[in-house]
Design an enzyme around this catalytic site. Structure first.
Site, PDB file in Angstrom:
ATOM      1  CE1 TYR A 151      -8.463 -54.619  -1.776  1.00 27.87           C
ATOM      2  CE2 TYR A 151     -10.600 -55.456  -1.015  1.00 27.87           C
ATOM      3  CZ  TYR A 151      -9.911 -54.282  -1.587  1.00 27.87           C
ATOM      4  OH  TYR A 151     -10.385 -53.262  -1.424  1.00 27.87           O
ATOM      5  CB  THR A 188     -11.596 -51.206 -10.483  1.00 26.45           C
ATOM      6  OG1 THR A 188     -12.237 -50.094 -10.305  1.00 26.45           O
ATOM      7  CG2 THR A 188     -10.371 -51.391  -9.460  1.00 26.45           C
ATOM      8  CG  ASP A 237     -13.667 -46.223  -7.339  1.00 29.56           C
ATOM      9  OD1 ASP A 237     -13.955 -45.819  -8.460  1.00 29.56           O
ATOM     10  OD2 ASP A 237     -14.417 -47.132  -6.654  1.00 29.56           O
ATOM     11  CG  HIS A 261     -18.601 -45.647  -7.374  1.00 30.65           C
ATOM     12  ND1 HIS A 261     -19.182 -45.663  -8.548  1.00 30.65           N
ATOM     13  CD2 HIS A 261     -17.425 -46.289  -7.291  1.00 30.65           C
ATOM     14  CE1 HIS A 261     -18.350 -46.314  -9.149  1.00 30.65           C
ATOM     15  NE2 HIS A 261     -17.296 -46.760  -8.673  1.00 30.65           N
ATOM     16  CG  ASN A 301     -14.355 -54.352 -11.857  1.00 29.54           C
ATOM     17  OD1 ASN A 301     -13.329 -54.615 -12.351  1.00 29.54           O
ATOM     18  ND2 ASN A 301     -14.927 -53.355 -11.232  1.00 29.54           N
ATOM     19  CG  HIS A 331     -15.435 -45.866 -13.024  1.00 27.70           C
ATOM     20  ND1 HIS A 331     -14.949 -47.069 -13.309  1.00 27.70           N
ATOM     21  CD2 HIS A 331     -15.946 -45.886 -11.746  1.00 27.70           C
ATOM     22  CE1 HIS A 331     -14.977 -47.906 -12.140  1.00 27.70           C
ATOM     23  NE2 HIS A 331     -15.415 -47.279 -11.092  1.00 27.70           N
TER      24      HIS A 331
HETATM   25 ZN   LIG Z   1     -11.316 -48.275 -10.020  1.00 25.37          ZN
END
Ligand SMILES: [Zn+2]
Length: 457
Positions: free
Chosen positions: A157, A73, A192, A196, A94, A339
């Site tokens: 965020y 991501t 996403d 998962h 990440n 991913h």
């Molecule tokens: Zn992502």
């Protein structure tokens, strides 16, 4: 004379449309970049998206976007907005560790500009232009002071802020800001999170989740129309990566191959970043034959096609699991989808759709690279791009102000030209034959002359 007239008419109509095109650009062009995290390219073929399909019908679709390795991501979102491979923009995972500064980076500890300053994202470049500003609703990195700059308008965020609230903020900023917001980004965590949880092969759950996404797209478009933003705004909807099905029958347990005290694990799966605590070769030898479903690379041997080598944040050894396989320590994974795998796998690719005055209507294109999006966005906004790994000409066919020709069109034009030439040649031959008719006619006259005396007789 007719051809001359035709040329003059064509030339004038071209000039006229050119002028009209320019006048609509007298306002500074505006662009909204939207990402639905983990939107695998073929969801678009396998599920129903009435709102998104309407958006595409009046715009363009790129069916596959080849993203960058590792297909995670943070790295891919930063490649979209910088046009750089991960080794060049510095967000290589990440989860990262810098051996010199001893700093750690993770998705919950990402605010240190140190990690982001190796590149300049487009919202910073746009922000530095006279009489323009940028806005962001939670795109990774937009709440960080990168090169001492954040967007004028941004949200810190928080996963608990609804999509509607993000859209409401972005659209408010796009409508009433001075200097005007010309570049805006919008980020959403689905599909996403559900990918998962359920795995992309869980049709029933994915159908429900993807219908919700489509409704959110419907909400966004409706809101833009309501506020009078729709006609003049360029909107790109894309994603960072796809998703593939995992299973607990496809686990690679590192604990069976190497003692945990021999190394630090900086990032886990499906690309594990290994920092040895003992001799690197010794760790490499232990991992090398750990599983037939995993490639083990010393940093210097990472394949060139990954563009994933020339950065201090890439650890001395990386492990790359085969598609659908999960690297675990003992038993530590409950994910049914993941991913991060090889970026040449179609399951890892996202798509791109775009709508607005800069884009064609009803145009489909097979593939571009994720790093090509950046030079295209700079072109639309009239910004000078920083050096990048993207290729502007890959996106020319999507844009109304660019001349582009693809292979089927080129073949069509060649065949058309040949047909026209053949027809012309035939016409010329026929004309020449008509002009050469007098010979048999004169012979006929002679015969008549010959006959005359006979009649007289
Ligand atoms: Zn992502």
């Amino acid at each position: 004379v007719f051809i001359m007239k035709l040329l003059v008419i064509l030339l004038f109509s071209g000039l006229m449309t050119g002028c009209r095109g320019n006048s609509s650009y007298s306002l500074p062009p505006k662009l909204l970049l939207v990402s639905f995290d983990g939107f695998r390219a073929d969801y678009l073929q396998n599920y129903e998206f009435p709102h998104l399909q309407n958006f595409i019908k009046e715009g363009v679709l790129v069916e596959h976007v080849k993203n960058v390795f590792i297909t995670k991501t943070f790295p891919n979102h930063y490649s979209i907005v910088t046009g750089l491979y991960e080794e060049s923009h510095g967000i290589v995972a990440n989860s990262m560790y810098d051996a010199v500064t001893k700093k750690h980076f993770s998705d919950s500890n990402d605010k240190d500009p140190f990690w982001w300053n190796e590149a300049v994202p487009i919202w910073v470049t746009n922000q530095l232009q006279e009489n323009r500003s940028s806005a962001a609703a939670m795109w990774p990195g937009t709440d960080v002071l990168i090169h001492n700059t954040t967007p004028s308008y941004f949200m810190n965020y928080s996963i608990s802020v609804s999509f509607e609230e993000r859209v409401n903020n972005i659209t408010t900023w796009l409508s009433n800001s001075n200097p005007p917001v010309t570049f805006a980004t919008l980020y959403w965590e689905e599909p996403d999170a559900s990918g998962h949880k359920y795995g992309p092969e869980d049709k029933e759950n994915m159908r429900r989740v993807l219908k919700e996404i489509d409704d959110l797209i419907g909400y966004l478009v409706q809101k833009l129309k309501m506020l009078g933003l729709w006609e003049n705004l360029n909107v790109i909807i894309t994603s960072d990566h796809g998703m593939t099905q995992c299973s607990e029958n496809r686990w690679i347990n590192l604990d069976l191959c190497i003692d945990r005290s021999n190394y630090s694990l900086i990032d886990l799966s499906p690309v594990a970043a290994v920092l040895p605590k003992i001799n690197i070769t010794e760790v490499y030898e232990k991992l090398k034959n750990c599983s037939p479903h995993m490639n083990v690379y010393l940093k210097k041997d990472i394949p060139d096609r990954y563009y994933y080598q020339h950065n201090d944040r890439i650890q001395p050894i990386i492990l790359v699991a085969d598609e659908g396989w999960t690297i675990v320590l003992n038993k530590s994974s409950s994910k049914l989808g993941d991913h991060g795998y090889d970026n040449s796998l179609p399951s890892m690719h996202p798509f791109l759709a775009a709508h607005g005055p800069a884009f064609h209507k009803g145009y489909k294109y097979s593939t571009i690279n994720i790093v090509d999006i950046y030079p295209m966005m700079c072109h639309i906004l009239g910004l000078k791009p920083h050096p990048n790994n993207g290729t502007f000409s890959h996106t020319k066919c999507l844009l109304v102000d660019q001349w582009c020709i693809n292979l089927p069109e080129a073949i069509g034009i060649v065949i058309g030209a040949l047909l026209a030439l053949t027809t012309l040649t035939c016409l010329i031959i026929i004309m020449q034959n008509r002009l050469s008719v007098p010979h048999p006619f004169s012979r006929l006259q002679l015969q008549e002359d010959d006959d005359d005396p006979l009649i007289d007789l």
